[in-house]
Design an enzyme around this catalytic site. Structure first.
Site, short mmCIF file in Angstrom:
data_model
loop_
_atom_site.label_atom_id
_atom_site.label_comp_id
_atom_site.label_asym_id
_atom_site.label_seq_id
_atom_site.Cartn_x
_atom_site.Cartn_y
_atom_site.Cartn_z
N TYR A 88 1.04 -1.00 -0.21
CA TYR A 88 -0.44 -0.62 -0.27
C TYR A 88 0.98 1.06 -0.07
O TYR A 88 0.35 2.29 -0.37
CB TYR A 88 -1.37 -0.12 0.84
CG TYR A 88 -2.11 0.31 1.22
CD1 TYR A 88 -2.70 0.20 -0.45
CD2 TYR A 88 -3.09 1.94 2.15
CE1 TYR A 88 -4.45 1.49 -0.13
CE2 TYR A 88 -3.71 2.76 1.54
CZ TYR A 88 -4.81 2.14 0.64
OH TYR A 88 -5.46 3.00 0.31
N LYS A 98 -3.97 7.34 3.59
CA LYS A 98 -6.31 7.26 4.29
C LYS A 98 -5.61 7.14 5.72
O LYS A 98 -6.52 7.70 6.87
CB LYS A 98 -5.39 5.62 4.29
CG LYS A 98 -5.84 5.56 2.44
CD LYS A 98 -7.28 6.07 1.86
CE LYS A 98 -7.64 5.66 0.83
NZ LYS A 98 -9.04 6.16 -0.36
N1 LIG Z 1 -11.05 -0.64 -5.02
C1 LIG Z 1 -10.35 -1.02 -3.17
O1 LIG Z 1 -10.10 -2.22 -2.89
C2 LIG Z 1 -10.31 0.16 -2.27
C3 LIG Z 1 -10.27 -0.39 -1.23
C4 LIG Z 1 -10.20 0.94 0.22
C5 LIG Z 1 -10.23 2.03 -0.71
N2 LIG Z 1 -10.49 2.56 -1.97
C6 LIG Z 1 -10.82 3.50 -1.49
O2 LIG Z 1 -12.08 3.85 -2.39
C7 LIG Z 1 -12.15 5.27 -3.06
C8 LIG Z 1 -12.54 4.91 -4.40
O3 LIG Z 1 -11.61 4.37 -5.78
P1 LIG Z 1 -12.44 3.01 -5.94
O4 LIG Z 1 -11.56 1.62 -5.66
O5 LIG Z 1 -13.69 2.83 -6.67
O6 LIG Z 1 -11.59 2.96 -7.74
P2 LIG Z 1 -12.04 3.98 -8.47
O7 LIG Z 1 -11.16 4.39 -10.42
O8 LIG Z 1 -13.42 3.35 -9.53
O9 LIG Z 1 -11.76 5.81 -8.60
C9 LIG Z 1 -11.20 6.58 -8.12
C10 LIG Z 1 -11.62 7.24 -8.56
O10 LIG Z 1 -11.00 8.58 -8.22
C11 LIG Z 1 -11.03 9.38 -9.04
N3 LIG Z 1 -10.13 10.53 -9.13
C12 LIG Z 1 -9.42 10.54 -9.61
N4 LIG Z 1 -7.96 11.78 -9.04
C13 LIG Z 1 -9.16 12.90 -9.43
C14 LIG Z 1 -8.99 13.61 -8.81
N5 LIG Z 1 -7.74 14.27 -8.64
N6 LIG Z 1 -9.83 14.66 -8.87
C15 LIG Z 1 -11.43 14.33 -8.57
N7 LIG Z 1 -11.47 12.84 -9.12
C16 LIG Z 1 -10.02 12.13 -8.87
C17 LIG Z 1 -10.96 9.43 -10.56
O11 LIG Z 1 -12.00 9.49 -11.39
C18 LIG Z 1 -11.78 8.20 -10.21
O12 LIG Z 1 -13.63 8.15 -10.18
C19 LIG Z 1 -10.95 5.58 -3.37
O13 LIG Z 1 -10.43 6.82 -2.11
C20 LIG Z 1 -9.98 4.31 -2.99
O14 LIG Z 1 -8.53 4.23 -2.71
C21 LIG Z 1 -10.70 1.00 -2.49
#
Ligand SMILES: NC(=O)c1ccc[n+]([C@@H]2O[C@H](COP(=O)([O-])OP(=O)(O)OC[C@H]3O[C@@H](n4cnc5c(N)ncnc54)[C@H](O)[C@@H]3O)[C@@H](O)[C@H]2O)c1
Length: 260
Positions: free
Chosen positions: A161, A168
């Protein structure tokens, strides 16, 4: 005592959801769950390249507000909140579901992370939530609920990570401080910590498939979570049923965080 709660419980609630890239996005699960429980949605997309992937989803969810938002572009965040104010005059729910770190910084260890990469990751993935909260709070005139997506790598070391761990951790701490600062306005702030999900953002992590397999095998509930699990957890927290819950990190991970 009974609570005066409409059926479905988010009927007429106004929700701004930031972070839908496609139908696999956690933010899409949140938006779909809110809509199913009666909310009206404002949805954003990153830029013109992303728009064709997000537009059909916004259409399906009948979102009356659909605007571009790159939190690194000056003025775009303010424009989104101006539109919410003009159309709705208020806001009840805010979802921050975005994260970013430059690839070379994300895929190396923390010791090798550049100052610029660290600052960029912190700005997009954490401080943008503080900026959003500042703009959202005055619109939450009848109280409200704010969500930011975190991950267990904030609390414990998940070897792949890297820089996102400290970022985070800062996001979760920001949720606690915002919960404190906004509590007197009846605004509740939650960090949500989903288990691993196969999304575009996750594909940037090294060995992500191993993390998924490990979660499926070790989670007490014995299976991976999906985006609707996260969405319905947030939907519940946004209802008056959860009106005294604020500031903590809520795991939606099949219980894996309790395992050694
Ligand atoms: N996928 C996992 O396993 C997981 C687990 C825990 C937490 N998360 C968190 O969940 C959140 C969403 O991620 P996800 O997994 O749905 O992936 P995702 O790729 O679908 O979503 C990430 C989003 O971040 C946006 N983004 C990036 N840079 C940006 C900017 N400058 N301005 C506005 N938007 C921006 C992208 O456009 C995208 O819509 C993130 O914070 C991620 O760290 C993900």
């Amino acid at each position: 005592m009974t609570l005066d709660i409409p059926r479905p419980p988010l009927t007429g609630a106004k929700a701004l959801v930031v972070g839908i890239a496609n139908e696999h996005s956690i933010a899409y699960g949140c938006a779909a769950a809110f809509r199913e429980l009666g909310a009206d949605l404002a949805i954003t997309y990153l830029n013109e390249k992303a728009r064709p992937f997000v537009a059909p989803l916004a259409h399906k969810l009948e979102a009356p507000i659909f605007l571009p938002l790159d939190v690194s572009v000056p003025g775009q965040l303010e424009a989104v909140f101006d539109a919410v104010k003009a159309q709705w005059g208020r806001l009840d729910i805010l979802v921050h579901s975005i994260a970013f770190a430059p690839k070379e910084d994300l895929q190396g260890g923390l010791l090798d992370c550049s100052a610029e990469g660290f600052a960029k990751a912190m700005d997009v993935s954490c401080h943008s939530f503080v900026r959003m909260a500042k703009l959202a709070a005055p619109l939450m005139t009848d109280g409200g609920t704010m969500f930011a997506m975190s991950y267990h790598g904030a609390a414990k070391v998940v070897p792949t990570y890297n820089v996102m761990g400290p970022v985070k951790a800062a996001l979760e701490a920001s949720c606690r401080y915002l919960a404190y600062e906004l509590g007197d306005k009846r605004i509740r702030v939650h960090a949500i910590s989903p288990g691993p999900l196969k999304t575009r953002a996750a594909s940037g992590l090294k060995d992500f498939d191993r993390l998924l397999a490990d979660a499926a095998q070790r989670a007490p509930l014995g299976e991976l979570v999906d985006i609707m699990d996260v969405g319905f957890a947030c939907a519940y927290l946004a209802t008056p049923y959860a009106r005294r819950i604020s500031g903590s990190t809520v795991y939606v991970d099949g219980g894996i965080n309790v395992m050694a």
